[in-house]
Design a protein around this motif. Structure first.
Motif, PDB file in Angstrom:
ATOM      1  N   GLN A 225     -17.709  29.173 -38.908  1.00 16.88           N
ATOM      2  CA  GLN A 225     -17.002  27.904 -38.698  1.00 16.88           C
ATOM      3  C   GLN A 225     -17.928  26.867 -38.075  1.00 16.88           C
ATOM      4  O   GLN A 225     -17.979  25.718 -38.507  1.00 16.88           O
ATOM      5  CB  GLN A 225     -15.792  28.121 -37.799  1.00 16.88           C
ATOM      6  CG  GLN A 225     -14.907  26.882 -37.767  1.00 16.88           C
ATOM      7  CD  GLN A 225     -14.067  26.808 -36.512  1.00 16.88           C
ATOM      8  OE1 GLN A 225     -13.994  27.748 -35.742  1.00 16.88           O
ATOM      9  NE2 GLN A 225     -13.421  25.690 -36.317  1.00 16.88           N
TER      10      GLN A 225
ATOM     11  N   VAL B 248     -16.865  35.158 -37.760  1.00 15.95           N
ATOM     12  CA  VAL B 248     -15.921  34.066 -38.054  1.00 15.95           C
ATOM     13  C   VAL B 248     -16.259  32.798 -37.255  1.00 15.95           C
ATOM     14  O   VAL B 248     -16.383  31.716 -37.841  1.00 15.95           O
ATOM     15  CB  VAL B 248     -14.458  34.525 -37.822  1.00 15.95           C
ATOM     16  CG1 VAL B 248     -13.518  33.340 -37.762  1.00 15.95           C
ATOM     17  CG2 VAL B 248     -14.040  35.486 -38.922  1.00 15.95           C
ATOM     18  N   PRO B 249     -16.447  32.888 -35.918  1.00 14.95           N
ATOM     19  CA  PRO B 249     -16.815  31.673 -35.188  1.00 14.95           C
ATOM     20  C   PRO B 249     -18.161  31.095 -35.639  1.00 14.95           C
ATOM     21  O   PRO B 249     -18.306  29.876 -35.725  1.00 14.95           O
ATOM     22  CB  PRO B 249     -16.907  32.142 -33.729  1.00 14.95           C
ATOM     23  CG  PRO B 249     -16.189  33.429 -33.670  1.00 14.95           C
ATOM     24  CD  PRO B 249     -16.258  34.037 -35.027  1.00 14.95           C
TER      25      PRO B 249
ATOM     26  N   PRO C 158     -10.114  29.894 -47.076  1.00 14.62           N
ATOM     27  CA  PRO C 158      -9.484  31.207 -46.961  1.00 14.62           C
ATOM     28  C   PRO C 158      -8.991  31.694 -48.320  1.00 14.62           C
ATOM     29  O   PRO C 158      -8.548  30.893 -49.143  1.00 14.62           O
ATOM     30  CB  PRO C 158      -8.292  30.951 -46.037  1.00 14.62           C
ATOM     31  CG  PRO C 158      -8.506  29.623 -45.433  1.00 14.62           C
ATOM     32  CD  PRO C 158      -9.402  28.857 -46.330  1.00 14.62           C
TER      33      PRO C 158
ATOM     34  N   PRO D 225     -12.983  23.801 -41.472  1.00 14.56           N
ATOM     35  CA  PRO D 225     -11.769  23.926 -40.652  1.00 14.56           C
ATOM     36  C   PRO D 225     -11.555  25.315 -40.061  1.00 14.56           C
ATOM     37  O   PRO D 225     -11.064  25.429 -38.951  1.00 14.56           O
ATOM     38  CB  PRO D 225     -10.646  23.566 -41.623  1.00 14.56           C
ATOM     39  CG  PRO D 225     -11.284  22.733 -42.654  1.00 14.56           C
ATOM     40  CD  PRO D 225     -12.698  23.180 -42.764  1.00 14.56           C
ATOM     41  N   THR D 226     -11.876  26.354 -40.803  1.00 18.91           N
ATOM     42  CA  THR D 226     -11.716  27.691 -40.224  1.00 18.91           C
ATOM     43  C   THR D 226     -12.848  28.593 -40.688  1.00 18.91           C
ATOM     44  O   THR D 226     -13.381  28.422 -41.789  1.00 18.91           O
ATOM     45  CB  THR D 226     -10.363  28.327 -40.612  1.00 18.91           C
ATOM     46  OG1 THR D 226     -10.362  29.669 -40.141  1.00 18.91           O
ATOM     47  CG2 THR D 226     -10.169  28.320 -42.120  1.00 18.91           C
ATOM     48  N   GLY D 227     -13.220  29.549 -39.851  1.00 21.28           N
ATOM     49  CA  GLY D 227     -14.274  30.491 -40.224  1.00 21.28           C
ATOM     50  C   GLY D 227     -13.759  31.659 -41.029  1.00 21.28           C
ATOM     51  O   GLY D 227     -14.529  32.495 -41.498  1.00 21.28           O
ATOM     52  N   GLN D 228     -12.413  31.748 -41.172  1.00 18.35           N
ATOM     53  CA  GLN D 228     -11.857  32.852 -41.962  1.00 18.35           C
ATOM     54  C   GLN D 228     -11.885  32.457 -43.429  1.00 18.35           C
ATOM     55  O   GLN D 228     -10.916  31.906 -43.952  1.00 18.35           O
ATOM     56  CB  GLN D 228     -10.433  33.165 -41.521  1.00 18.35           C
ATOM     57  CG  GLN D 228     -10.355  33.569 -40.062  1.00 18.35           C
ATOM     58  CD  GLN D 228      -9.065  34.283 -39.733  1.00 18.35           C
ATOM     59  OE1 GLN D 228      -8.307  34.664 -40.611  1.00 18.35           O
ATOM     60  NE2 GLN D 228      -8.803  34.466 -38.454  1.00 18.35           N
TER      61      GLN D 228
END
Lengths: 299, 295, 285
Positions: B135, B131-132, B241, B141-144
């Motif tokens: 990103q 996830v990091p 997401p 905006p987010t790694g998820q």
């Protein structure tokens, strides 16, 4: 018969494995016996020797710490603590499945009706106070938000930190899943019962919110005060009466706008172990644990 | 003598009962799944379930829209397949056609390790490591994101795709390959003009089973895809997401009062999921049986 | 033209090698991260002590025990059932609608997502049969999940027993069941057990089904009956990684739990695979 020898080997292997497994399970039994016989000084517990507590994930760490200490003092007692969310805890109480429901919101009128229809009479205890901290990444320069700004971030009308006084960075909005008491509380207090934006990240537990906020500079989330740590920063909030920081003093003084009591619900006045346990939680020892866990005593 | 026959008959019936238990299990599974799923439509129109674009299960009024979840599952699965099919088939070809037998004897169990790793360990790995990375490298905006889920699911689907494709490729009769080589084709020309087309049905079955594996995976996607119930765009949705059907069930089931509409809605989602994988399985087995080499 | 084809071949083979290398790299990277971060957390205390201080300290003993109970429970149900079903399918059944139905059911059970099994377990065992959220409900659910694995492995094992064995025995006037029991089974049992061992790995690693049928966030005591709730390794890892008040501080415990889970599952798989290959070699001779 080709494999007679192999068959034998396998049988030996499985027997050995079984013995190891049995011995392993045995270790724990011995350990337990030791603790049971070793400590006779605890308060005497009468009635049912095992109770089940279920509900809010916010109250969960508190109940867990309280039950650990309580069982240390009363080795005979067994208390099972299960999370799941406030709604689930109360539903389980209504179905007569648990002895104590934990909730981070007040029981709804509809739930009281359902309970009474089932012959259950919910009795409420305020066991602690909790503050909801709105948290951002430590690298985010924003330190305070008004309720209006917070609402527009969560309902989707604002999507960039620049619009609320920060850098030009997309806001990653994080919520809990829909059955969490905190989700409902936040929706009521901040969103004034409007919908959360659909593209918000939904995390299965509060810990996951902390994790994402800690590693994502554009993220915002809300968490129970007990979950606050160094990896994230709590914002000061302004509900119309000036900006108030999320500190223990302000939460206890009642000036911080997002503070709420945490509840236990039982069916009627509790008896036996459930009563002893709740008395323990309300005692000064129990309320010290409340502070240790990161919540605030009721008195 | 009669006694012996009786005993034989009795044993056969017992064995038959054990076999029939599988059918019974599947039957009961359908009944219990559909029964609770259908109860949703007493209070909530099936047309809204199928066409509503929102999933707000605890709001007033409630929205139980299947679409964002179904499309969420779809985009994650498509991403996973785009990632794992080329990789898996290439590996299968390498193992069965190129590698030294000694090396392929090591490679096979190594790829099977991927099948043994529990999904929650994949989820943990994805959450903490991938996830990091996603990103930071993509500056999003987010790694998820769906992409993160696709990569993890792709890795998880690899062993299925590799082992079944490998079986299919090695079952292509040697005489066909030798014929092609004798005609002066290079080894590679033989592989992509003769061997792979001949094994194509087995490979497609492998892909279908990989799809089934990916669409049904729960814990991993729940931990890494962010779970926003919005209809994803394609391909832009890969970088945002998403929420899959499986994640919705695992995420919300623990927290739903039993017997509520929300409870039944999750069973309805489960039924859709079951029907989807059922169809995928039927197709995969049909392909496998229809085009199997008869040696 | 010819050199062109050679060049293409070189490039293609290079790509195939790279792809295989990537797959191997995935395995190594995942194992490396879990092992290198997890091994320092592991000690005798870690696997034999109860969690303390809201699971931020102490061990994961109850989760290991819970997982063992699930393994024992589900194997005890699925192994006999699966083996008997496999014997029926390979030795008795004749092609026809019944056999087709059984085969189809097994294929579809094998492809059904585990979370759907969880829903079924919740509806049937927890609610309808009233077993509650318990070891019993979870074990039965997992038993159904691994049933196809056991049946398939057992069928494969039975099919490797040469036809001549059966025919010779039958020709001597031995009944069918006696033939199976005395001739076929002894050579097939190792393969059948392999299937059971493989499914242990599956039981130990599944999270979604037990999440819905009885896994508990935290229990202070070991379960005392099959009607108790339980802690289990995969769910414990999930809880540690997503809940809890200090996720960053408990990272070592999380990696440690992941490593223990991985060790159990991989050991079981290695044992199964080596039993299988050993057995296959023997049979070929």
């Amino acid at each position: 018969m080709i494999s007679g020898k192999l068959l034998k080997n396998i049988s030996i292997c499985s027997v050995v494995l079984l013995i190891v497994a049995a011995a392993f399970i045995g270790i724990g039994c011995v350990d337990q016996e030791k603790t049971t016989t070793g400590d006779d000084t605890g308060e005497e517990v009468t009635g049912s020797q095992s109770i089940m507590i279920k509900g809010s994930d916010t109250v969960l760490p508190l109940s867990q710490a309280e039950s650990e200490e309580f069982m240390y003092a009363n080795p005979e007692a067994s208390i099972t603590v299960i999370g799941g969310g406030s709604g689930v805890g109360i539903a389980a109480l209504i179905d007569g499945e648990v002895d104590i429901a934990m909730a981070s919101r007040q029981i709804k009128d509809s739930e009281i009706e359902n309970a009474q229809a089932n012959g259950i009479d919910p009795v409420e205890y305020d066991i602690a106070w909790d503050g909801i901290a709105v948290v951002v990444n430590p690298e985010n320069p924003v330190t305070e938000l008004t309720f209006d700004q917070l609402k527009s971030i969560y309902d989707g009308s604002v999507s960039n930190w620049a619009d609320v006084g920060g850098e030009d960075l997309t806001i990653t909005v994080i919520t809990r899943d829909s059955s969490s008491g905190t989700y409902g509380y936040f929706q009521e207090e901040v969103l004034l019962d409007e919908e959360y934006r659909a593209d918000a990240l939904v995390q299965p537990a509060t810990g996951a919110i902390v994790q994402e906020v800690a590693q994502n500079t554009g993220a915002i989330g809300y968490i129970g005060y007990a979950y606050l740590d160094d990896s994230i920063t709590a914002l000061a909030l302004d509900a119309g009466e000036g900006s108030v920081e999320a500190t223990p003093e302000n939460i206890i003084a009642g000036t911080y706008p997002l503070a709420r009591p945490l509840h236990y619900y039982t069916d009627g006045e509790p008896t036996g172990l459930a009563k002893e346990y709740i008395d323990y939680v309300m005692s000064s020892t129990g309320q010290d644990i409340v502070s240790d866990v990161g919540y605030f005593p009721v008195n | 003598m009669l006694n012996r026959q009786l005993k034989e008959k009795g044993i056969e019936s017992l064995l038959f009962a054990a076999g029939a238990a599988a059918v019974l299990a599947l039957f009961l599974l359908c009944i219990f799944l559909f029964k609770d799923g259908l109860l949703l439509f007493e209070n909530y129109p099936i047309s809204s379930f199928l066409t509503d674009t929102k999933w707000y299960p605890t709001s007033e009024p409630e929205h139980f829209g299947l679409l964002p979840l179904l499309l969420g599952s779809l985009i994650v699965t498509v991403g996973a397949i785009l990632f794992s099919v080329p990789l898996g088939i290439a590996t299968a070809i390498y193992i069965s056609e190129l590698a030294d037998p000694k090396i392929s004897n090591i490679l096979k169990p190594v790829t099977e390790i991927l099948a043994g790793i529990p999904s929650v360990v994949y989820g943990f790995f994805g959450l903490v490591i991938l996830v990091p990375i996603v990103q930071k490298t993509l500056q999003i905006p987010t790694g998820q994101t769906a992409l993160t889920g696709s990569i993890m699911l792709g890795i998880m689907a690899l062993p299925t795709i590799i082992s079944i494709s490998e079986d299919a490729i090695s079952s292509v009769p040697r005489s066909i390959k030798e014929g092609s080589l004798a005609l002066g084709s290079t080894k590679w020309q033989t592989i992509y003009k003769v061997t792979v087309p001949a094994a194509l049905s087995g490979i497609s079955a492998a892909v279908m089973l990989g799809v089934g594996r990916a669409i049904g995976e729960t814990m991993t996607v729940m931990m890494v895809t962010g779970n926003s119930a919005v209809i994803p765009g394609f391909p832009s949705g890969l970088f945002a997401p998403v929420r899959t059907m499986t994640a919705t069930i695992a995420l919300e089931m623990g927290e739903v009062p039993q017997g509520s509409d929300h409870f039944h809605a999750l069973f309805a989602i489960g039924s859709v999921l079951f029907i989807t994988t059922f169809i995928i399985n039927i197709i995969a087995n049909y392909i496998k049986r229809r085009y199997r080499f008869n040696l | 033209m010819f050199s062109n084809a050679k060049l293409n071949e070189k490039i293609a083979f290079g790509l195939l090698k790279i792809a295989t290398g990537m797959v191997v790299a995935f395995v190594l990277v995942i194992l490396y991260y879990i092992v290198s971060n997890g091994y320092s957390a592991i000690s005798i205390e870690f696997i034999t002590e109860m969690p303390r201080s809201r699971m931020t300290e102490g061990g994961i003993y109850p989760a290991i025990v819970g997982t063992l109970y699930l393994i024992i429970g589900s194997i005890a149900v699925a192994m006999p059932l699966g083996m008997l079903a496999a014997i029926y399918l390979t030795e008795y059944s004749k092609p026809g609608k019944t056999t087709w139905a059984i085969e189809m059911a097994i294929n579809n059970l094998a492809g059904t997502p585990s979370v759907v099994f969880g829903l079924f377990g919740l509806a049937m065992f927890v609610k309808y049969l009233g077993f509650g959220a318990s070891i019993l409900s979870a074990s039965l659910t997992l038993a159904l999940l691994i049933l196809p694995v056991i049946i398939r492995a057992s069928q494969e094992a039975l099919l490797t027993v040469p036809k001549e064995y059966r025919e010779a025995s039958l020709a001597l006037g031995v009944t069918k069941w006696e033939t199976i029991r005395k001739v076929v089974l002894p050579s097939a049992i190792p393969g059948m057990i392999t299937g059971a061992i493989l499914s242990i790995g599956r039981v130990a690693g599944e999270t979604a089904p037990i999440l819905l049928t009885g896994a508990a966030y935290f229990l202070p005591r070991l379960p005392d009956s099959i009607y108790s709730q339980f802690m289990a390794l995969p769910y414990h890892l999930y809880v540690l990684a997503t809940s809890g008040t200090s996720i960053a501080q408990t990272r070592p415990i999380q990696y440690g739990t992941a490593l223990i889970l991985l060790i159990i599952v991989l050991c079981v798989n290695i044992v199964a695979v080596s039993v299988r290959s050993h057995y296959r070699k023997k049979l070929k001779r």
